[in-house]
Design an enzyme around this catalytic site. Structure first.
Site, PDB file in Angstrom:
ATOM      1  N   SER A  14       0.907  -1.452   0.035  1.00  0.00           N
ATOM      2  CA  SER A  14       0.028   0.085  -0.071  1.00  0.00           C
ATOM      3  C   SER A  14       1.022   1.054  -0.042  1.00  0.00           C
ATOM      4  CB  SER A  14      -0.918   0.014   1.241  1.00  0.00           C
ATOM      5  OG  SER A  14      -1.610   1.271   1.470  1.00  0.00           O
ATOM      6  N   VAL A  15       0.301   2.196  -0.684  1.00  0.00           N
ATOM      7  CA  VAL A  15       0.910   3.559  -0.633  1.00  0.00           C
ATOM      8  C   VAL A  15       0.974   4.230   0.910  1.00  0.00           C
ATOM      9  CG1 VAL A  15      -1.310   4.888  -0.858  1.00  0.00           C
ATOM     10  CG2 VAL A  15       0.834   5.906  -1.474  1.00  0.00           C
ATOM     11  N   LYS A  16       0.125   3.549   1.966  1.00  0.00           N
ATOM     12  CA  LYS A  16       0.216   4.080   3.321  1.00  0.00           C
ATOM     13  C   LYS A  16       1.302   3.352   4.003  1.00  0.00           C
ATOM     14  CE  LYS A  16      -3.893   5.852   2.946  1.00  0.00           C
ATOM     15  NZ  LYS A  16      -4.165   7.297   3.462  1.00  0.00           N
ATOM     16  N   ASP A  17       2.101   2.604   3.320  1.00  0.00           N
ATOM     17  CA  ASP A  17       3.209   2.190   4.191  1.00  0.00           C
ATOM     18  C   ASP A  17       4.336   3.351   3.868  1.00  0.00           C
ATOM     19  OD1 ASP A  17       2.318  -0.284   4.036  1.00  0.00           O
ATOM     20  OD2 ASP A  17       3.596  -1.258   2.378  1.00  0.00           O
TER      21      ASP A  17
END
Length: 195
Positions: free
Chosen positions: A76-79
Site C-alpha cells: 500500500s501507498v500507506k506504508d
C-alpha cells in the site's frame, strides 16, 4: 464513467510526477535498481518502480509514468506515509527506542504503521471508528496493534477517534500521535525515497 479510487490515485501520482518530477529521486542509481537487496521492511518502503505507460506516452508525445505503490512491502501507498511519519518523529527526538505510536485511522495507514512499528521495535495503539470491518480490526491485531474501536462520531466531536488518539498519545511517556492527516512528513514522504 466515474473513476474508481485506484484510477483517481493513479491520476494523482501521474500529476505529482508531471508537476514535481524534477524534485523526485530515482531510486537505486541512475536507472533505478529495484532488484537490489533491501534492508528489512523499512528499507523496502518507497522503493517502488516508475512504470512508463507506453500507449499514453505515445498518444501524448510525452512520458506518462505511474508509480507502482502497490509494490511497497505492505502492498500500500500507506506504508510510505507510516514510514516517514515515524522516521520524522525519530529524527526530531520525539520517539525513542521502545516507544509507542498512537494513530487514529480507519485502517490502511494503521496497517502500514503496524508493519513499520514491528520493524522498528515500537508499540502501536490504534483508535478507529467501530464501523470498520472485523477483518480489518483482526488484521491490525494480528500485526500486534492494540486496537481500540470507538463510536463513530463527527470530527468536531471531542470523542472522534482522532482526538482520542491524540489525547492518549499525550498521556503516555515516549509516545507520539502520528496525526496522519496534518503531519507534513506524510506529504513529504511522497517526494523522497527511503534512505
Amino acid at each position: 464513467q466515474k473513476p474508481t479510487n485506484k484510477t483517481y490515485l493513479s491520476f494523482i501520482y501521474l500529476k505529482i510526477w508531471k508537476l514535481f518530477g524534477k524534485r523526485m529521486s530515482v531510486v537505486g542509481g541512475e536507472k533505478g535498481n529495484w532488484n537490489a537487496i533491501k534492508e528489512g521492511f523499512n528499507g523496502s518502503v518507497g522503493r517502488t518502480p516508475l512504470i512508463r505507460l507506453s500507449k499514453l506516452s505515445q498518444e501524448t508525445g510525452c512520458n506518462i509514468l505511474a508509480k507502482a505503490e502497490l509494490q511497497n512491502p505492505g502492498g500500500s501507498v500507506k506504508d510510505r506515509a507510516a514510514y516517514f511519519i515515524i522516521k520524522d518523529a525519530e529524527e526530531k527526538g520525539l520517539l525513542k527506542p521502545g516507544g509507542t505510536v498512537v494513530e487514529g485511522t480507519a485502517g490502511n495507514t494503521g496497517i502500514g504503521m503496524a508493519h513499520v512499528c514491528n520493524a522498528s521495535g515500537y508499540k502501536l495503539v490504534i483508535f478507529m471508528p467501530d464501523t470498520q470491518s472485523k477483518e480489518k480490526i483482526d488484521l491490525l491485531r494480528s500485526l500486534g496493534a492494540d486496537v481500540r474501536p470507538v463510536p463513530a462520531v463527527p470530527f468536531n466531536n471531542p470523542d472522534n477517534y482522532n482526538h482520542q488518539a491524540r489525547r492518549h498519545a499525550e498521556s503516555l511517556p515516549n509516545a507520539i500521535w502520528g496525526n496522519q492527516f496534518d503531519n507534513v512528513a506524510n506529504r513529504e514522504g511522497h517526494f523522497l525515497v527511503c534512505d
